[in-house]
Motif scaffolding. Structure first.
Motif, PDB file in Angstrom:
ATOM      1  N   LEU A   1       2.266   8.125  -3.795  1.00 51.10           N
ATOM      2  CA  LEU A   1       0.837   8.129  -3.492  1.00 51.10           C
ATOM      3  C   LEU A   1       0.016   7.756  -4.724  1.00 51.10           C
ATOM      4  CD1 LEU A   1      -1.406   8.660  -1.445  1.00 51.10           C
ATOM      5  CD2 LEU A   1      -1.388  11.066  -2.157  1.00 51.10           C
ATOM      6  N   LEU A   2       0.366   8.301  -5.881  1.00 49.30           N
ATOM      7  CA  LEU A   2      -0.359   7.967  -7.115  1.00 49.30           C
ATOM      8  C   LEU A   2      -0.181   6.494  -7.461  1.00 49.30           C
ATOM      9  CD1 LEU A   2       0.434  11.111  -9.313  1.00 49.30           C
ATOM     10  CD2 LEU A   2      -1.774  10.487  -8.322  1.00 49.30           C
ATOM     11  N   MET A   3       0.969   5.952  -7.121  1.00 46.13           N
ATOM     12  CA  MET A   3       1.205   4.534  -7.381  1.00 46.13           C
ATOM     13  C   MET A   3       0.307   3.681  -6.486  1.00 46.13           C
ATOM     14  SD  MET A   3       4.888   2.549  -7.258  1.00 46.13           S
ATOM     15  CE  MET A   3       5.593   3.825  -8.311  1.00 46.13           C
ATOM     16  N   LYS A   4       0.166   4.087  -5.213  1.00 48.21           N
ATOM     17  CA  LYS A   4      -0.655   3.329  -4.274  1.00 48.21           C
ATOM     18  C   LYS A   4      -2.141   3.404  -4.619  1.00 48.21           C
ATOM     19  CE  LYS A   4       2.490   3.850  -0.335  1.00 48.21           C
ATOM     20  NZ  LYS A   4       2.686   4.466   0.993  1.00 48.21           N
ATOM     21  N   THR A   5      -2.588   4.550  -5.110  1.00 45.18           N
ATOM     22  CA  THR A   5      -4.017   4.752  -5.363  1.00 45.18           C
ATOM     23  C   THR A   5      -4.433   4.350  -6.769  1.00 45.18           C
ATOM     24  OG1 THR A   5      -3.655   7.045  -6.064  1.00 45.18           O
ATOM     25  CG2 THR A   5      -4.100   6.661  -3.726  1.00 45.18           C
ATOM     26  N   GLY A   6      -3.484   3.979  -7.609  1.00 45.39           N
ATOM     27  CA  GLY A   6      -3.818   3.620  -8.985  1.00 45.39           C
ATOM     28  C   GLY A   6      -3.817   4.799  -9.928  1.00 45.39           C
ATOM     29  N   GLY A   7      -3.479   5.970  -9.435  1.00 46.03           N
ATOM     30  CA  GLY A   7      -3.458   7.157 -10.284  1.00 46.03           C
ATOM     31  C   GLY A   7      -2.418   7.066 -11.384  1.00 46.03           C
ATOM     32  N   LEU A   8      -1.323   6.368 -11.097  1.00 45.03           N
ATOM     33  CA  LEU A   8      -0.262   6.212 -12.079  1.00 45.03           C
ATOM     34  C   LEU A   8      -0.782   5.472 -13.312  1.00 45.03           C
ATOM     35  CD1 LEU A   8       2.689   7.160 -11.703  1.00 45.03           C
ATOM     36  CD2 LEU A   8       3.309   4.795 -11.320  1.00 45.03           C
TER      37      LEU A   8
END
Length: 591
Positions: free
Chosen positions: A518-525
């Motif tokens: 999810l963090l990868m999809k939202t740019g959180g990573l």
């Protein structure tokens, strides 16, 4: 379950068993079909037509080889309310629409989702339905005249009290004879249907000893027509369809629950497994077709299915035979059914209500005194005093809200430090103390799902920002976070950005696959920085120690980490931002 599997190894002996069980269940279904129809506010023959058409189709097309379908007691309150509010013709439309909904549920493979309906909701509305059925038969038992049916419980009870002066002692005697037969037949003649004995004995007594003294099916509803069920036109218009969508949804929901519960009971009795999606398809087709013969909504009948199994049923053929038996009785003996006293029907439905009441499960849930008890009582009381539609809607919403509350309470955030008394130096909350807590590095263990209902728990992390000027790194241990939704992710990243705003690095250890994706999809990573993700807490701590402000370490006596013994004794040149270069630990790492 493949078609061949339902009849695998079928032979003449199997057919003989199906004939016996089908005939017995058919005989049992005749009085019940009429009683359920009358209690639902329609003519008794419509209950028989439902038993014939829906019973045959559910057995042929359903997902359980032992399922017996037809009108059931669970439908009585909702069907009666529809008939009173919209009329019989609109009830047929609601049944037709419910059939389409059930068919779509099966085709979309939603059969397994029914099991997620909370048990307190199903027990609550089942017990409420039982009370409604039982109370609805008091007038018939007492033979009260000029009774007006009302939609709500209090009004019906008031009507009974007002009509008490009209009670008929002959009706009470007839009902008591039928009730005695219902209670004694299973003990004396366990293989003979008690409802059939009760109706036959009480009818004969009424005809011989006090003819014309009690109301009968014929006097109340007219003679039951013999012959094959004729086609009944259903007037489908957009206005009517729109009006009946909500009642149809409740019928579909209740029908799916009842039929799948019945199939599960059959599985437990026989050691087989039903196909829940196919069962819904069969139920849907049956309810689509039945209204065109004047039939009311049908579902799997637990008691009749159990009777089918106990009498040796082998395949769906027994269910087909049960429908054919009812058809033959309608063709050959319909005129005689008109002489059955209405008082004979009341004890049968009272017994049905008693058997379906879930009284033991109800009492067990009451004793738990948990949030499930609240759901149970609310659903039960709303079923009795309002409508089944309201009860199911409120019960489900309340169950969801309480579930969210329980899940949010499960989320915990604890500040931890390595416990040097432990050989592996595992981190623990009890190690943190006022005089033993690093001002520059904070470690937190997050335990529980980060979803919309638990997002406010991040407020517990606000304390780490009280001395924000000294904070250089925050390690978030996320190995115990199984799930993160977009709301949880938004609050999580808001915390990350706030920490970045005061100059602190956010370091993640042990993140699980779903939150990471999810963090990868939202740019959180990218916001956190991929270099700030570590598998183990020890690795994350080693990285964090490289970010320390060396000037702040000199003279510190908290000694939160093993390296602090070295850092506090180092001499620094008084330059802003000077940092020590600690060696990577060669010993054990906190986990």
């Amino acid at each position: 379950m493949k078609w061949s599997g339902r009849y695998k190894g079928y032979h003449a002996g199997s057919l003989r068993k199906d004939l016996i069980s089908g005939c017995i269940v058919g005989i049992v279904a005749i009085p019940l079909g009429m009683a359920f129809a009358i209690a639902s506010g329609v003519k008794p023959e419509y209950g028989l037509y439902t038993t014939i058409v829906a019973g045959i189709l559910i057995s042929l097309l359903g997902g359980s080889r032992f399922q017996i379908g037809g009108p059931t007691g669970a439908f009585i309150p909702i069907l009666l309310a529809i008939v009173m509010q919209y009329g019989y013709e609109n009830l047929l439309i609601a049944g037709f629409l419910a059939g389409i909904m059930l068919l779509l549920m099966g085709l979309l493979k939603l059969g397994t989702l029914i099991k997620f309906i909370p048990r307190p909701v199903t027990i609550g509305f089942t017990a409420g339905i039982a009370v409604t059925i039982f109370s609805g038969q008091i007038a018939g038992f007492l033979g009260l005249r000029d009774m007006e049916r009302h939609e709500y419980f209090f009004e019906n009870m008031k009507e009974i009290v007002l009509r008490l002066p009209s009670l008929n002692l002959f009706s009470i005697l007839t009902a008591c004879i039928c009730l005695a037969a219902l209670l004694l037949t299973p003990k004396w003649l366990p293989k003979v249907p008690g409802s059939l004995v009760g109706i036959l004995v009480s009818t004969l007594v009424a005809l011989w000893l006090f003819p014309g003294k009690v109301a009968t099916i014929g006097s109340a509803y007219g003679a039951i027509p013999g012959g094959f069920p004729g086609l009944h036109p259903v007037s489908l218009t957009w206005d009517r369809i729109g009006t009946m969508l909500q009642p149809a949804l409740i019928i579909a929901l209740l029908g799916s629950i009842e039929s799948l519960l019945s199939a599960v009971v059959a599985d437990g009795m026989t050691g087989t497994r039903h196909n829940s999606n196919r069962e819904l398809v069969g139920q849907g087709i049956a309810n689509i077709v039945t209204p065109f013969f004047g039939g009311i909504p049908a579902t799997g009948a637990i008691a009749r299915t159990a009777t089918n199994i106990k009498n040796g049923a082998v395949s769906p053929v027994s269910g087909v035979i049960h429908g054919v038996v009812v058809l033959l009785v309608v063709i050959l003996f319909a005129p005689y059914a008109s002489t059955i006293p209405l008082a004979s029907m009341a004890p049968i439905l009272m017994m049905v209500a008693w058997n379906m009441s879930e009284r033991k499960a109800f009492a067990k849930l009451l004793k738990t005194r948990t949030s499930d008890t609240v759901i149970l009582l609310v659903t039960f009381l709303l079923t009795v005093f309002t409508t089944l539609t309201t009860a199911v809607e409120v019960g489900l919403v309340l169950a969801v809200l309480l579930f969210i509350k329980r899940m949010s309470d499960m989320l915990s955030v604890d500040k931890v430090l390595p416990d040097r008394s432990n050989l592996r130096e595992k981190v623990a909350p009890h190690v943190v103390a006022k005089d033993h807590d690093c001002p520059q590095v904070s470690i937190f263990t997050i335990d529980g799902p980060l979803f919309f209902g638990a997002s406010q728990t991040f407020a517990n992390l606000a304390s780490i920002m009280e001395n924000g000027s000294d904070l250089k790194a925050v390690i978030l241990r996320m190995s115990k976070v199984p799930f993160m939704d977009t709301t949880g992710e938004a609050h999580f990243l808001a915390l990350v950005k706030r920490l970045h705003g005061i100059g602190a690095n956010v370091i993640i250890s042990g993140i699980r696959p779903q939150p990471q994706r999810l963090l990868m999809k939202t740019g959180g990573l990218t916001i956190i920085g991929e270099q700030h993700f570590f598998e183990h807490t020890g690795e994350a701590l080693n990285y964090a120690l490289h970010t320390l402000n060396g000037e702040k370490c000199r003279g510190c006596r908290h000694f939160a980490f093993r390296e602090c013994n070295v850092f506090s004794e180092l001499d620094y040149v008084a330059q802003p931002g000077s940092q020590p270069s600690p060696r990577v630990r060669s010993g054990s790492q906190p986990v």
